[in-house]
Motif scaffolding. Structure first.
Motif: not given
Length: 455
Positions: A376-392
């Motif tokens: 791990v190197v960084k936290t994402l600035p938006v939520r990827a788990d919001w829609n299981n990675g779709w829409g990102l």
């Protein structure tokens, strides 16, 4: 026109040549490439004023403004080259009162002119093509993009389609959004799921029409859509990536839902598809990328229920595939939803270093090639788990990682899409934060397709 690197002189300052040009502001080299250009600012000024002086309509150019500055630039050019260029002030006439020559830029040989034009920002090409038929023919031929590729000059533009916004292009350097024409497809293609890929000067959009699989191609040269030849074995849900003028598509599902292990190579210069050797395993919902000159496929599913943690490496020299165990163990991570409901792996390669955006933990991870492991190197600035990675969207853009998603860290109901960027060289988790590259309002909260075209 013969390519030859004819600009090898060092940058020289001309005394007394301090001035502010409204023309130069619109004709600049890409800011991110200034460190490796062999062209001085005086060259750009010279080009700008040659273009200005050579325009058909010069009634808005004051002669008192033009002459002293052209004279200053001319003396500076004498000091660099030992001879005075011919600068056209009016159509068909030069400063010596003699007829102008038929070169691309009067006073400069075509090799030198092409080198200067190739090093200018491609944002300027539409305006340059409006100067006369000669420039329009040059820009329309696509030759400058081939020359830029030879010179190693690259500008990355982001092509984006969201649920409330049709295809648009974003120029990070100019901070400019441009709308693409609508795809002249049928309603089935418009409403169906699509996949996208940028290769060479083309944006390919894959989908389904009533008649079957279809590929629509947007050309940076013609600024229009046309049909692209279909693959030898049409498919969807594949892994893909591009390297220069070629792209590789691997795996996916055919029209009957069969999971494929075949792969194909697309040559954008020839507009042809070539069948490659099969992978070791069939897979769909996978991701592809180029790293160190080789093509990789990771993740995905070998059937409707079986998830794959291995990756495969394709060597274009030996035309062979190599299996890499546990290259993407993220597909076996726990979660509420079945792996088939998750997006394909969100991966990006920056300077031959692979990164991924974890759909479950909202973290950016870095791949260790030697130990075949992730950290791990960084936290994402938006939520990827919001829609299981779709829409990102998670892409490489120049030397930076690009994350495009709904504004804020919530569900993004406000319809705002934010483009975040981070340069891994600036440090890891304790280093620089994500910077906001751009904000697009009324775009919707879901990124359907995204591709980065570098040329």
């Amino acid at each position: 026109m013969v390519f030859r690197d004819s600009l090898k002189r060092s940058k020289t300052k001309v005394d007394g040549s301090e001035y502010d040009s409204p023309v130069v502001a619109g004709l600049q080299p890409p800011a991110s490439y200034k460190h490796n250009l062999r062209v001085s600012q005086g060259d750009w000024d010279l080009l700008a004023y040659i273009v200005l002086a050579n325009k058909t309509n010069t009634k808005h150019v004051g002669q008192g403004l033009l002459d002293p500055e052209v004279r200053t630039l001319t003396f500076g050019y004498i000091g660099l080259n030992g001879k005075k260029p011919i600068i056209v002030a009016r159509s068909g006439e030069n400063h010596d009162g003699q007829a102008s020559d038929n070169s691309l830029l009067p006073g400069l040989n075509d090799d030198m002119a092409l080198n200067i034009l190739a090093r200018s920002s491609r944002s300027d090409y539409p305006n340059i093509s409006c100067l006369n038929k000669k420039f329009r023919s040059l820009i329309g031929s696509g030759y400058l993009y081939k020359l830029r590729r030879q010179l190693g000059i690259r500008e990355d533009w982001v092509y984006l389609a969201c649920n409330m916004m049709p295809w648009k292009a974003f120029d990070p350097m100019r901070q400019k959004w441009m709308r693409l024409p609508r795809i002249p497809c049928d309603d089935c293609f418009t409403c169906a799921d699509k996949e996208s890929l940028a290769v060479g000067t083309e944006l390919l959009v894959f989908g389904r029409e009533l008649s079957g699989f279809a590929i629509w191609m947007y050309s940076l040269i013609t600024h229009d859509w046309s049909r692209c030849p279909v693959m030898n074995l049409p498919r969807c849900l594949f892994g893909s990536s591009s390297l220069g003028e070629i792209a590789i598509v691997a795996g996916g599902s055919d029209k009957n839902g069969n999971v494929l292990k075949s792969a194909e190579l697309y040559n954008s210069e020839l507009g042809t598809w070539q069948t490659l050797p099969d992978m070791n395993f069939p897979r769909k919902l996978c991701s592809g990328f180029f790293m160190d000159g080789k093509f990789y496929v990771i993740g995905g599913m070998s059937s409707h229920t079986d998830c794959l943690s291995c990756g495969e490496e394709y060597n274009m020299q030996t035309r062979s595939w190599r299996r890499i165990e546990n290259m993407y163990p993220g597909c076996n991570a726990g979660g509420t939803f079945h792996p088939a409901m998750r997006s394909p792996p969100l991966v990006a390669v920056v300077n031959n270093q692979l990164y991924s955006a974890d759909q479950a933990t909202n973290e950016v991870k870095k791949y260790d090639k030697v130990n075949n492991s992730w950290s791990v190197v960084k936290t994402l600035p938006v939520r990827a788990d919001w829609n299981n990675g779709w829409g990102l969207a998670f892409k490489a853009c120049g030397n930076s990682l690009l994350v495009i998603g709904a504004g804020g860290r919530g569900s993004g109901d406000n319809g705002v899409i934010v483009l975040h960027s981070w340069n891994p060289e600036d440090g890891s988790s304790n280093g620089a934060e994500w910077s906001v590259l751009a904000v697009k309002e009324r775009a919707g909260a879901f990124v359907y397709n995204c591709a980065v075209m570098g040329c």
